[in-house]
Design a protein around this motif. Structure first.
Motif, mmCIF file in Angstrom:
data_model
loop_
_atom_site.group_PDB
_atom_site.id
_atom_site.type_symbol
_atom_site.label_atom_id
_atom_site.label_comp_id
_atom_site.label_asym_id
_atom_site.label_seq_id
_atom_site.Cartn_x
_atom_site.Cartn_y
_atom_site.Cartn_z
ATOM 1 N N ASN A 81 0.825 -1.213 0.000
ATOM 2 C CA ASN A 81 0.000 0.000 0.000
ATOM 3 C C ASN A 81 0.861 1.266 0.000
ATOM 4 N N ASP A 82 2.103 1.176 0.493
ATOM 5 C CA ASP A 82 3.005 2.328 0.465
ATOM 6 C C ASP A 82 3.372 2.723 -0.965
ATOM 7 N N TYR A 83 3.190 1.803 -1.910
ATOM 8 C CA TYR A 83 3.526 2.048 -3.319
ATOM 9 C C TYR A 83 2.276 2.167 -4.181
ATOM 10 N N LYS A 84 1.168 2.576 -3.565
ATOM 11 C CA LYS A 84 -0.115 2.692 -4.268
ATOM 12 C C LYS A 84 -0.021 3.610 -5.486
ATOM 13 N N ALA A 85 0.631 4.747 -5.354
ATOM 14 C CA ALA A 85 0.753 5.699 -6.468
ATOM 15 C C ALA A 85 1.523 5.071 -7.633
ATOM 16 N N TYR A 86 2.543 4.298 -7.324
ATOM 17 C CA TYR A 86 3.324 3.626 -8.374
ATOM 18 C C TYR A 86 2.441 2.616 -9.121
ATOM 19 N N PHE A 87 1.665 1.805 -8.372
ATOM 20 C CA PHE A 87 0.794 0.825 -8.999
ATOM 21 C C PHE A 87 -0.296 1.508 -9.826
ATOM 22 N N GLU A 88 -0.844 2.616 -9.332
ATOM 23 C CA GLU A 88 -1.842 3.363 -10.102
ATOM 24 C C GLU A 88 -1.251 3.844 -11.423
ATOM 25 N N ALA A 89 -0.028 4.354 -11.382
ATOM 26 C CA ALA A 89 0.620 4.859 -12.600
ATOM 27 C C ALA A 89 0.903 3.723 -13.588
ATOM 28 N N GLN A 90 1.394 2.589 -13.083
ATOM 29 C CA GLN A 90 1.693 1.459 -13.960
ATOM 30 C C GLN A 90 0.425 0.891 -14.590
ATOM 31 N N LEU A 91 -0.620 0.716 -13.791
ATOM 32 C CA LEU A 91 -1.879 0.201 -14.326
ATOM 33 C C LEU A 91 -2.507 1.189 -15.304
#
Length: 186
Positions: free
Chosen positions: A14-24
């Motif tokens: 969850n600390d990398y939520k922004a990264y996952f949002e950008a990749q998806l």
């Protein structure tokens, strides 16, 4: 070592939520927002839950939304095939609005049209996710269909289970159509 590393890292996804949002968002060519990412690891079955998934395009939000999307990863198949292999996929509170254009072609409101032009398996349409996983479960799903004539049909799906494994396929569903509870059950 790989399993222990995964077990140690999963609580911090969850600390990398922004990264996952950008990749998806980049992969699906749409804007993806998530409320939270939860993860667990039991034996050789890691699981990820995306909470409050909203997929939109051109500022049109709320036309593809899921209260939660959880995926169980088949670790052995993932390592042997060198690609993510899902064992079970579950959508809860999925809401999708489909719209028919003047040519009769259907699409999800707010999402770009698919751009796949070859036979390779690509994930460029959020609905392609239904091609993955041995077991797909949908609960509390609401589908709205906007016809080019202006008619609107709503389908509520309390539960759907799709199972597939090579030559074995099964579908179980309960469907409510335009307020008629259990209009279809199979």
């Amino acid at each position: 070592v790989c399993v222990q590393l995964g077990r140690s890292a999963f609580p911090y996804l969850n600390d990398y939520k922004a990264y996952f949002e950008a990749q998806l968002s980049h992969r699906l060519n749409a804007t993806i927002t998530l409320d939270a990412i939860n993860a667990s690891w039991d034996g050789l079955r890691p699981a990820i839950e995306l909470v409050g998934v909203d997929i939109s395009n051109n500022g049109q939000s709320g036309h593809f939304f899921a209260k939660s999307l959880s995926a169980e990863i088949n670790l052995m198949a993932t390592l042997s095939d060198w690609r993510v292999a899902l064992g079970k996929l579950n959508f809860d509170g999925l809401h999708i609005v489909f719209e028919q254009d003047q040519q009769g072609v259907w699409g999800v409101v707010g999402l770009p049209k698919t751009s796949a032009t070859n036979n390779q398996l690509t994930i460029d349409d959020p609905l392609d996710i239904f091609l993955f996983g041995r077991r797909l479960e949908l609960s509390n799903t609401r589908l709205a269909f906007k016809f080019r004539t202006g008619h609107l049909a709503e389908i509520n799906v309390p539960s759907v289970t799709l199972e597939n494994d090579k030559d074995f396929h099964r579908l179980k569903a309960k469907v409510d159509v335009d307020g008629d509870a259990n209009a279809v059950y199979f």
